[in-house]
Design a protein around this motif. Structure first.
Motif, mmCIF file in Angstrom:
data_model
loop_
_atom_site.group_PDB
_atom_site.id
_atom_site.type_symbol
_atom_site.label_atom_id
_atom_site.label_comp_id
_atom_site.label_asym_id
_atom_site.label_seq_id
_atom_site.Cartn_x
_atom_site.Cartn_y
_atom_site.Cartn_z
ATOM 1 N N UNK A 16 0.864 -1.188 0.000
ATOM 2 C CA UNK A 16 0.000 0.000 0.000
ATOM 3 C C UNK A 16 0.894 1.230 0.000
ATOM 4 N N UNK A 17 0.552 2.243 -0.807
ATOM 5 C CA UNK A 17 1.348 3.477 -0.757
ATOM 6 C C UNK A 17 1.127 4.184 0.580
ATOM 7 N N UNK A 18 2.194 4.722 1.136
ATOM 8 C CA UNK A 18 2.073 5.426 2.409
ATOM 9 C C UNK A 18 1.454 6.804 2.193
ATOM 10 N N UNK A 19 0.546 7.214 3.066
ATOM 11 C CA UNK A 19 -0.108 8.518 2.901
ATOM 12 C C UNK A 19 0.803 9.666 3.321
ATOM 13 N N UNK A 20 0.365 10.865 3.021
ATOM 14 C CA UNK A 20 1.089 12.070 3.431
ATOM 15 C C UNK A 20 0.957 12.250 4.932
ATOM 16 N N UNK A 21 1.774 13.131 5.516
ATOM 17 C CA UNK A 21 1.662 13.384 6.961
ATOM 18 C C UNK A 21 0.231 13.764 7.352
ATOM 19 N N UNK A 22 -0.242 13.175 8.429
ATOM 20 C CA UNK A 22 -1.612 13.384 8.884
ATOM 21 C C UNK A 22 -2.562 12.317 8.391
ATOM 22 N N UNK A 23 -2.190 11.579 7.356
ATOM 23 C CA UNK A 23 -3.029 10.516 6.811
ATOM 24 C C UNK A 23 -2.902 9.249 7.634
ATOM 25 N N UNK A 24 -3.953 8.432 7.605
ATOM 26 C CA UNK A 24 -3.963 7.182 8.356
ATOM 27 C C UNK A 24 -4.008 5.996 7.400
#
Length: 64
Positions: A16-24
């Motif tokens: 899974x691609x990692x989300x931007x800061x603040x994303x879960x």
């Protein structure tokens, strides 16, 4: 385990691609622990759902 990203970290984890800061994102226990250990994510507290009532159909609730 559910983690919230606190720093930008490019790449993928558990396919899974990692989300931007603040994303879960929901990850396996090992992957989540690794991201927390290196300081790019924090664990998210998840409220435990109440277990379903074990009453049969047509059985009335007790009056409180």
């Amino acid at each position: 385990m559910r983690v919230r990203m606190i720093r930008s970290f490019p790449g993928m984890c558990d396919a899974k691609p990692l989300p931007r800061p603040g994303g879960e994102i929901e990850l396996s226990e090992g992957s989540a622990a690794g991201l927390v250990r290196i300081g790019v994510a924090e664990l998210v507290e998840v409220e435990a759902d109440k277990p379903a009532e074990k009453r049969g159909p047509g059985r009335p609730r007790k009056a409180e």
